[in-house]
Design a protein around this motif. Structure first.
Motif, PDB file in Angstrom:
ATOM      1  N   GLY A 106      -6.239   2.956   1.950  1.00 23.24           N
ATOM      2  CA  GLY A 106      -6.783   1.939   1.067  1.00 23.24           C
ATOM      3  C   GLY A 106      -7.454   2.548  -0.147  1.00 23.24           C
ATOM      4  O   GLY A 106      -7.169   2.173  -1.288  1.00 23.24           O
ATOM      5  N   GLY A 113      -5.879  -2.294  -2.017  1.00 25.94           N
ATOM      6  CA  GLY A 113      -6.389  -1.041  -1.472  1.00 25.94           C
ATOM      7  C   GLY A 113      -7.851  -1.165  -1.103  1.00 25.94           C
ATOM      8  O   GLY A 113      -8.289  -0.686  -0.056  1.00 25.94           O
ATOM      9  N   GLN A 138       0.851  -1.185   0.000  1.00 27.30           N
ATOM     10  CA  GLN A 138       0.000   0.000   0.000  1.00 27.30           C
ATOM     11  C   GLN A 138       0.891   1.239   0.000  1.00 27.30           C
ATOM     12  O   GLN A 138       2.072   1.169   0.337  1.00 27.30           O
ATOM     13  CB  GLN A 138      -0.880   0.005   1.258  1.00 27.30           C
ATOM     14  N   THR A 160      -4.884   4.327  -2.413  1.00 32.04           N
ATOM     15  CA  THR A 160      -4.074   3.347  -3.135  1.00 32.04           C
ATOM     16  C   THR A 160      -4.887   2.718  -4.250  1.00 32.04           C
ATOM     17  O   THR A 160      -4.393   2.506  -5.366  1.00 32.04           O
ATOM     18  CB  THR A 160      -3.579   2.237  -2.187  1.00 32.04           C
TER      19      THR A 160
END
Lengths: 704, 100
Positions: free
Chosen positions: A339, A369, A284, A342
């Motif tokens: 998350g 993500g 990530q 990403t």
């Protein structure tokens, strides 16, 4: 104790370990001498005369032909390596079935193998824990792992270091199963480091290639940064809870929470450090940069380690520690935002990549993500669900791309593909199924898991419409770049090298059978988690409920967490279906755009690239993140290190050492003059010494 | 009865003659003899003290010293002969190869 098959749980990690030992013996004693002989190198530590003979032998032209026959040991390895993993899968499956027959609140089985570390109050057993969460992981790891082992037998059939490859692969399975089955953080960390090692070994499998060995190092170093966080988190956990065992730690949460020992700040620190580890392992932001480079490894490795299993370890760990994460709303926010960012960030990079595996790599980062987005909004079940379906379809996509690369004798550039549909029909059909799954087409596995995440990110107390918007947009981009990949590879005119095209062929059965099985799973794997609003029973959520909900309810944010679990209750079913329809519509737009750009107006993408050259350049170069890291981090560290080396090491440390030696030398140079060689002189100094000594003793006795 | 101090005086004189012989003489043979003189000076002190204190240990030590002295004389003379064969001299001022 009547545990039945569960008493054999230890076999699950032990069987791959057996494979490591057996294949390791083959690799060391059969394959290595052969490879050294081919390379004309003498056996290190072997008999000199023998080494000389064998190096002599390679000089002859006729010995070259022998190497193309498959030696017997390859057949042995090709059998052992998949067999041990398959057996582990069977044992795991039987164990999980046995576990499922228990009542829902009794589905935690702990098998203590031996006491491992006993130091003061630190008691760490080597113990395995099978509960609904680890059983999902164990089944995915062994199941997908087995298919990829079988596939590897075909894919690596031209590889010389065949046994070495399978030793690493089996070792990976052992480490990964240790990671998911461990009942405490420390044993999990052993597996965590073990998979990191295997990842390094397998990325750098073709170590003669500079870029491969560099990529291996990059992966390992990026992971080490994360591991540092995990270690600190473990120290904090032990310091706070006095234990590292999951069940004990989570059981002590409510008590320590009430007594004020476990403050929100402390929980935030622990979880942020754990999450740092997760960003390393699960690629990530900011530590994702190693995963695209990890594609230097053999394609089955990309499928197994860098898509289906290892990279999901971070998600697993966060889900495992959900009781702690729910106490730290700030961390939850960080997890969700990282998350979501990403997911969309790497999805956009995926649009412009031309290497088929790199598209999939960025897609993996993006999908991971999603999983963290789910974790961050408290939807751990959805995260694990997506982890599972992603393991199916992403493993399939990688294996499919491997099959394409295999068919094209190693070509990975999509610009040199096209029209492959008729050459590799099975690969095309299975990959197309996986593409529909990842794009979130209703009915396919990815649809259910992705929509569960999107719904939770909208409706959960930790969620927000912004997170939903980012997630839905990323889903649209995902659909776009995946269909771009499919259109560029399988449809349209052939852009292949004529030489390559002549040899284009469908892969052997060892590769197509795993593809087919994974295709079935990619289609149907999501049916275990059909949400209630679509008339399903969401078996998957009920299965995982004992892991996530009791501990969540026990936390201080119990009400909020329980709300997250039952988020659907507070929102109307029409809203849920409406959002679902909207996200599907966005995905269809992505597909439509891909169809328009890569099937109808094939010249358009190049035009767009010309129209906004800067934008295209930045995205094509992955936002120059690697270059930025190079400048911001690596160059700095190198400069500091060079400074320390020249100033501190060369001047200071060496100065002390050399100075001490010089001092002794100079002193000796002067003192040695005393050694005049005249015996009388020695005798006199002896006498003088004796007189002084006796005089001193007499003086002392007189004075007292 | 002679006073014990007289014995100790004799012992000290013998020891001192020996010391001067060891430090001042150049002939290795004389030096070895001087060492014997030092040892025997100590022996006189042992025997005198043993007799004065009525303790047999003094005599026992004297015998022990004599034994060591005999061994030392044998080794020392052997070295002396070896040295003479090698250098054709027994003057210690000539023996100063081993320095620095």
């Amino acid at each position: 104790m009547v545990n039945g098959i569960l008493d054999y749980l230890w076999l699950v990690p032990a069987l791959p370990l057996l494979g490591v030992v057996l294949n390791g013996a083959v690799a060391l004693f059969a394959e290595r001498p052969l490879l050294l002989k081919e390379a004309g190198l003498p056996l290190p530590g072997g008999h000199g005369a023998h080494g000389h003979d064998s190096s002599h032998g390679t000089g002859h032209g006729d010995s070259h032909g022998e190497h193309h026959e498959a030696p017997a040991y390859r057949k042995l390895v090709a059998f052992i390596a998949p067999a041990v993993v398959g057996a582990a899968f069977v044992v795991a499956l039987l164990c999980v079935l046995s576990l499922a027959s228990r009542p829902a609140d009794g589905r935690t089985f702990v098998q203590v193998l031996f006491p491992w570390i006993q130091a003061g109050s630190l008691l760490v057993p080597a113990a395995l824990q099978l509960d609904p969460l680890s059983s999902v992981m164990a089944l995915v790891v062994t199941g997908v792992g087995f298919l990829i082992h079988v596939y590897s037998v075909g894919y690596m059939s031209h590889e010389r270091a065949f046994a070495r490859y399978f030793v690493y692969l089996n070792l990976f399975m052992f480490a990964m199963l240790t990671l998911v089955l461990a009942n405490n953080y420390l044993l999990m960390f052993v597996g965590w480091e073990g998979v990191g090692l295997c990842s390094y070994l397998l990325i750098g499998f073709w170590y003669e290639k500079r870029s491969a060995s560099d990529a291996g190092k990059k992966a390992f170093i990026a992971n080490r940064i994360g591991d540092f966080g995990v270690l600190l988190a473990m120290f904090l956990v032990f310091w706070t809870f006095g234990s590292l065992t999951y069940t004990e730690v989570f059981a002590r949460v409510p008590l320590l929470r009430e007594s004020g020992v476990l403050t929100t700040g402390l929980a935030t620190a622990i979880t942020l450090l754990l999450f740092l580890g997760a960003t390393g392992k699960s690629a990530q932001i900011p530590l994702y940069v190693w995963l695209p480079d990890a594609m230097e490894g053999p394609t089955p490795v990309s499928a197994l380690i860098h898509a289906a299993t290892m990279v999901t370890a971070g998600v697993y760990m966060v889900a495992r520690s959900s009781a702690l994460f729910l106490l730290a709303p700030d961390t939850m926010m960080v997890v969700a935002v990282i998350g979501a960012v990403t997911a969309i960030f790497s999805a956009t990079i995926g649009i412009c990549q031309t290497d088929i595996k790199r598209v999939l790599a960025y897609s993996t980062v993006s999908q991971l993500g999603y999983m963290f987005l789910a974790c961050g909004v408290g939807a751990f079940t959805a995260a694990i669900f997506h982890l599972m379906t992603h393991a199916f379809f992403k493993a399939l996509l990688f294996l499919g791309s491997g099959s394409v690369i295999h068919a094209l004798s190693g070509e990975q550039d999509m610009r040199k593909m096209g029209g492959l549909k008729k050459y590799v029909p099975v690969t095309f059909a299975t990959m197309f199924a996986a593409t529909l799954a990842i794009a979130g087409i209703p009915g396919f596995s990815g649809f259910f898991s992705k929509d569960e995440i999107l719904w939770q990110s909208f409706s959960s107390p930790h969620g927000s419409p912004v997170l939903w918007g980012i997630g839905a947009l990323a889903a649209g981009i995902t659909a776009f770049y995946m269909f771009r990949l499919v259109y560029l590879t399988f449809f349209g005119e052939s852009r292949m090298d004529p030489e390559v095209e002549k040899h284009a062929h469908e892969s052997p059965w060892t590769m197509t059978v795993p593809l087919t099985i994974l295709a079935v799973l990619s289609v149907a794997g999501g049916w275990v988690g059909i949400p209630a609003v679509l008339g399903g029973s969401n078996l998957f959520e009920h299965w995982l409920a004992p892991v996530f909900h009791p501990v969540a309810a026990a936390g201080a944010h119990g009400a909020a967490a329980a709300g997250a679990a039952e988020g659907a209750v507070h929102h109307s079913a029409t809203l849920e279906i409406g959002l679902m329809a909207l996200s599907v519509a966005i995905a269809l737009c992505g597909i439509g755009l891909a169809y328009f750009l890569y099937r109808v107006r094939t010249g358009k993408p190049a035009e767009i690239a010309k129209k906004w050259p800067t934008l295209y350049d930045v995205v094509y170069h992955k936002y120059y993140i690697d270059e930025f890291y190079e400048w911001a981090v690596i160059r700095r560290i190198v400069n500091i290190s060079t400074g320390l080396w020249q100033m501190f090491d060369a001047l200071f440390i060496d100065g002390i050492v050399n100075g001490a030696a010089g001092l002794v030398r100079a002193a000796g140079d002067r003192v040695r003059r005393l050694q005049g060689g005249v015996v009388g002189g020695y005798a006199f100094s002896l006498l003088a010494g004796a007189v002084l000594l006796v005089g001193y003793i007499l003086y002392r006795s007189v004075v007292q | 009865m002679i006073a014990p101090s007289a014995y100790l005086l004799l012992s000290a004189v013998l020891f001192g003659i020996g010391v001067v012989g060891v430090v001042a003489r150049k002939n290795v043979l004389i030096i070895l003899m001087s060492v014997e003189l030092m040892l025997n000076g100590v022996n006189v002190a042992f025997v005198a003290a043993g007799s004065y204190l009525g303790d047999a240990a003094g005599g026992v030590f004297a015998f022990m010293v004599m034994t060591v002295a005999a061994a030392e004389a044998a080794v020392g003379l052997a070295l002396l002969i070896a040295l003479y064969r090698l250098k054709e001299t027994i003057d210690i001022t000539e023996l100063k190869v081993l320095k620095w």
